[in-house]
Scaffold this motif. Structure first.
Motif, PDB file in Angstrom:
ATOM      1  N   UNK A 151     -69.215  52.772  32.620  1.00 40.58           N
ATOM      2  CA  UNK A 151     -69.425  53.933  33.458  1.00 40.58           C
ATOM      3  C   UNK A 151     -68.268  53.555  34.735  1.00 40.58           C
ATOM      4  N   UNK A 152     -67.921  52.387  34.675  1.00 43.77           N
ATOM      5  CA  UNK A 152     -66.928  52.146  35.698  1.00 43.77           C
ATOM      6  C   UNK A 152     -65.486  52.258  35.350  1.00 43.77           C
ATOM      7  N   UNK A 153     -65.056  53.045  34.298  1.00 40.88           N
ATOM      8  CA  UNK A 153     -63.744  53.066  33.782  1.00 40.88           C
ATOM      9  C   UNK A 153     -63.194  51.681  33.458  1.00 40.88           C
ATOM     10  N   UNK A 154     -64.132  51.017  33.032  1.00 41.94           N
ATOM     11  CA  UNK A 154     -63.636  49.363  32.552  1.00 41.94           C
ATOM     12  C   UNK A 154     -64.374  49.391  31.160  1.00 41.94           C
ATOM     13  N   UNK A 155     -63.907  48.493  30.528  1.00 42.70           N
ATOM     14  CA  UNK A 155     -64.333  48.098  29.068  1.00 42.70           C
ATOM     15  C   UNK A 155     -64.520  46.576  29.078  1.00 42.70           C
ATOM     16  N   UNK A 156     -65.590  46.257  28.396  1.00 40.17           N
ATOM     17  CA  UNK A 156     -65.694  44.719  28.377  1.00 40.17           C
ATOM     18  C   UNK A 156     -65.572  44.421  26.890  1.00 40.17           C
ATOM     19  N   UNK A 157     -64.871  43.522  26.551  1.00 37.99           N
ATOM     20  CA  UNK A 157     -64.690  43.178  25.096  1.00 37.99           C
ATOM     21  C   UNK A 157     -65.458  41.599  24.970  1.00 37.99           C
ATOM     22  N   UNK A 158     -66.125  41.503  24.038  1.00 39.87           N
ATOM     23  CA  UNK A 158     -66.802  40.271  23.432  1.00 39.87           C
ATOM     24  C   UNK A 158     -66.225  39.850  22.105  1.00 39.87           C
ATOM     25  N   UNK A 159     -65.848  38.546  22.044  1.00 40.09           N
ATOM     26  CA  UNK A 159     -65.619  38.032  20.875  1.00 40.09           C
ATOM     27  C   UNK A 159     -66.136  36.721  20.457  1.00 40.09           C
ATOM     28  N   UNK A 160     -66.872  36.651  19.554  1.00 34.39           N
ATOM     29  CA  UNK A 160     -67.831  35.681  19.099  1.00 34.39           C
ATOM     30  C   UNK A 160     -67.202  34.228  18.640  1.00 34.39           C
ATOM     31  N   UNK A 161     -66.097  34.547  17.958  1.00 36.34           N
ATOM     32  CA  UNK A 161     -65.207  33.511  17.347  1.00 36.34           C
ATOM     33  C   UNK A 161     -66.412  32.693  16.688  1.00 36.34           C
ATOM     34  N   UNK A 162     -66.353  31.504  16.565  1.00 36.45           N
ATOM     35  CA  UNK A 162     -66.967  30.489  15.717  1.00 36.45           C
ATOM     36  C   UNK A 162     -68.724  30.735  15.635  1.00 36.45           C
TER      37      UNK A 162
END
Length: 278
Positions: free
Chosen positions: A66-77
DNA sequence: AAACAAACCTGTGCGC
DNA sequence: TGCGCACAGGTTTGTT
């Protein structure tokens, strides 16, 4: 762990537990998890933000805040996202520990440290994570048509599996599902793409969607080393449906005649039945 | 264009 | 029991 079905399983778990929640205290352990920005930017970006929506693009998880930001998570291996009660010490390799406003806790755990978490404002997001803009169609969201496969394969000397693994063609397929898709299609993974008949292209298109959907329904694949899939730590069960992956030397379940072979394609172990895949 | 090699890391399983 | 090697769900970069 994570290809599209596992990431989608995590997405659904986070949608259930995280939407509407706010991050209170956030601790970023290892610098490497925030290598694209900094530990401070990651901590500050999450702290106090409320999760509005949880999305997925291929193998990328996106938490809209809601802060006008986005979180990206990549789990890879080897990455995991776990939601727990927060009453015990975080397990080993917990690189991000985030307390939630309902008393629960979100953990990003990753022994091999290939995974990462990025928080950025909507503006800088595409610049910071350019690979998101290069992703191809998503089998679960967009479906895959015969024409998609025909245009992917025509005039391409590349091997079929190599194309399936190419995230800019189709997003979300990894090593397990590429092998399983080829098997269901009756196509050898090392076949040159331009040699596929129209009928094979149709089988490939159908198999991509069918395998991915079935795997999602079963919560993905949890292998012998027991990397969990769900945010609650529950394993998936699609591994019981694997017909070729990690079955080298065993008899093909489908035709009952072939012995599963293993070859290397693009530096990845690749498994197929020499009898029912051509 | 496509294949290959190496890099980023830690953990596990196997043969000796 | 211990050691060394191969291998692991992903992706990028650089070289043939």
């Amino acid at each position: 762990m994570p290809e599209l079905p596992e990431v989608e399983t995590v997405r659904r778990g986070l949608e259930r537990t995280l939407v509407g929640r706010r991050f209170d205290e956030v601790t970023v352990g290892r610098e490497r998890v925030a290598r694209r920005t900094s530990r401070k930017e990651l901590r500050d970006g999450l702290t106090g933000a409320r999760v509005v929506r949880v999305d997925r693009r291929g193998k990328y998880l996106l938490l809209e805040l809601d802060s006008d930001s986005v979180a990206m998570v990549h789990l890879r291996m080897s990455g995991q996202v776990v939601i727990d009660e927060g009453r015990t010490a975080p397990p080993a390799h917990s690189h991000v520990v985030a307390d939630l406003d309902d008393g629960q806790r979100m953990l990003f755990i990753d022994p091999r440290t290939f995974g990462e978490v990025v928080v950025a404002s909507r503006n800088e997001f595409e610049i910071l994570i350019p690979e998101l803009g290069r992703l191809g169609i998503d089998p679960l969201v967009d479906g895959v048509t015969i024409d998609d496969v025909v245009s992917m394969c025509c005039n391409r000397r590349r091997r079929v599996k190599s194309l399936l693994l190419d995230q800019s063609e189709i997003a979300g397929i990894g090593n397990i599902y590429a092998d399983e898709i080829c098997h269901r299609s009756g196509i050898r993974p090392d076949r040159q793409a331009h040699t596929l008949s129209r009928r094979s292209c149709r089988r490939l298109a159908d198999s991509i969607v069918d395998v991915i959907e079935e795997a999602v329904d079963l919560g993905g694949s949890t292998l012998a080393d027991a990397q969990y899939v769900g945010v609650d730590g529950e394993p998936g069960s699609y591994q019981d449906r694997h017909r070729v992956y990690a079955r080298t030397g065993q008899r093909c379940i489908t035709c009952g005649r072939g012995i599963i072979r293993r070859v290397m394609i693009d530096q990845r172990s690749s498994h197929f039945c020499p009898v029912c895949q051509r």
